[in-house]
Scaffold this active site. Structure first.
Site, mmCIF file in Angstrom:
data_model
loop_
_atom_site.group_PDB
_atom_site.id
_atom_site.type_symbol
_atom_site.label_atom_id
_atom_site.label_comp_id
_atom_site.label_asym_id
_atom_site.label_seq_id
_atom_site.Cartn_x
_atom_site.Cartn_y
_atom_site.Cartn_z
ATOM 1 N N GLU A 125 -1.125 -1.594 -4.766
ATOM 2 C CA GLU A 125 -2.367 -0.838 -4.966
ATOM 3 C C GLU A 125 -2.105 0.310 -5.926
ATOM 4 O O GLU A 125 -1.103 1.016 -5.814
ATOM 5 C CB GLU A 125 -2.893 -0.304 -3.637
ATOM 6 C CG GLU A 125 -4.228 0.395 -3.786
ATOM 7 C CD GLU A 125 -4.873 0.751 -2.465
ATOM 8 O OE1 GLU A 125 -5.906 1.435 -2.509
ATOM 9 O OE2 GLU A 125 -4.353 0.357 -1.405
ATOM 10 N N ASP A 182 0.877 -1.166 0.000
ATOM 11 C CA ASP A 182 0.000 0.000 0.000
ATOM 12 C C ASP A 182 0.917 1.219 0.000
ATOM 13 O O ASP A 182 1.441 1.603 1.041
ATOM 14 C CB ASP A 182 -0.900 -0.018 1.236
ATOM 15 C CG ASP A 182 -1.825 1.181 1.306
ATOM 16 O OD1 ASP A 182 -2.188 1.727 0.244
ATOM 17 O OD2 ASP A 182 -2.185 1.586 2.432
ATOM 18 N N ASP A 189 -2.441 0.854 7.244
ATOM 19 C CA ASP A 189 -1.684 0.643 6.005
ATOM 20 C C ASP A 189 -1.226 -0.807 5.866
ATOM 21 O O ASP A 189 -1.161 -1.341 4.761
ATOM 22 C CB ASP A 189 -0.472 1.585 5.950
ATOM 23 C CG ASP A 189 -0.883 3.041 6.022
ATOM 24 O OD1 ASP A 189 -1.463 3.545 5.055
ATOM 25 O OD2 ASP A 189 -0.628 3.666 7.070
#
Length: 163
Positions: free
Chosen positions: A68, A7, A141
């Site tokens: 991501e 992420d 996260d």
């Protein structure tokens, strides 16, 4: 199969390593965050992210990586800095020769919660359940990165079935 999910961020980059076991179940191998200090220069922060990802790759030797994709609203400055962090992440993964897949936030939510607009608490609880963890992974996260890794495992498994 061991997948490193990421992420991206410049202040905080979440990571999660998920292994699919022989019986199809999933195991959280490791998760956490790579953090940088806002007082450091952007080149130094990017270097810290690169070195952090490289250290994870050396330590865990994942089979694949998933990242991501960038999503931003109106704050273009934030988007640019996150994109810079994402760039060094992709560079570290490419230098390691790993297969890299990228997923939109809505794809991750769909894969984890079955709904492309699932709220964050629902996502975090589904990650906990899918990995058989007692508690929701923290910080956020890291939970997001685990969700990216789970999405990749499920997507890869589906693609293998379709071949």
């Amino acid at each position: 199969m061991l997948v490193l999910g990421l992420d991206p961020g410049t202040a905080t980059t979440g990571y999660g390593l998920v292994r699919q076991l022989g019986d199809g179940s999933l195991e959280a191998v490791a998760f956490g965050v790579i953090t940088t200090k806002p007082v450091d220069s952007m080149p130094d922060r990017l270097k810290q992210i690169y070195l952090g990802i490289s250290a994870l790759l050396d330590r865990y030797q994942p089979d694949a990586a998933a990242v991501e994709q960038l999503f931003f609203g109106k704050n273009i400055t934030t988007a640019i800095t996150v994109a810079q962090g994402r760039g060094v992440i992709l560079l570290a993964l490419a230098n390691a020769g790993l297969p890299i897949r990228e997923y939109k936030p809505s794809q991750i939510k769909q894969a984890i919660a079955g709904y492309g607009n699932a709220p964050k608490p629902q996502m975090q609880d589904m990650v906990r359940a899918l990995l058989g963890l007692e508690d929701i992974p923290r910080p956020d996260d890291a939970a997001d990165a685990l969700a990216v890794a789970i999405t990749d495992i499920h997507s890869s498994q589906y693609e293998r079935l379709m071949d």
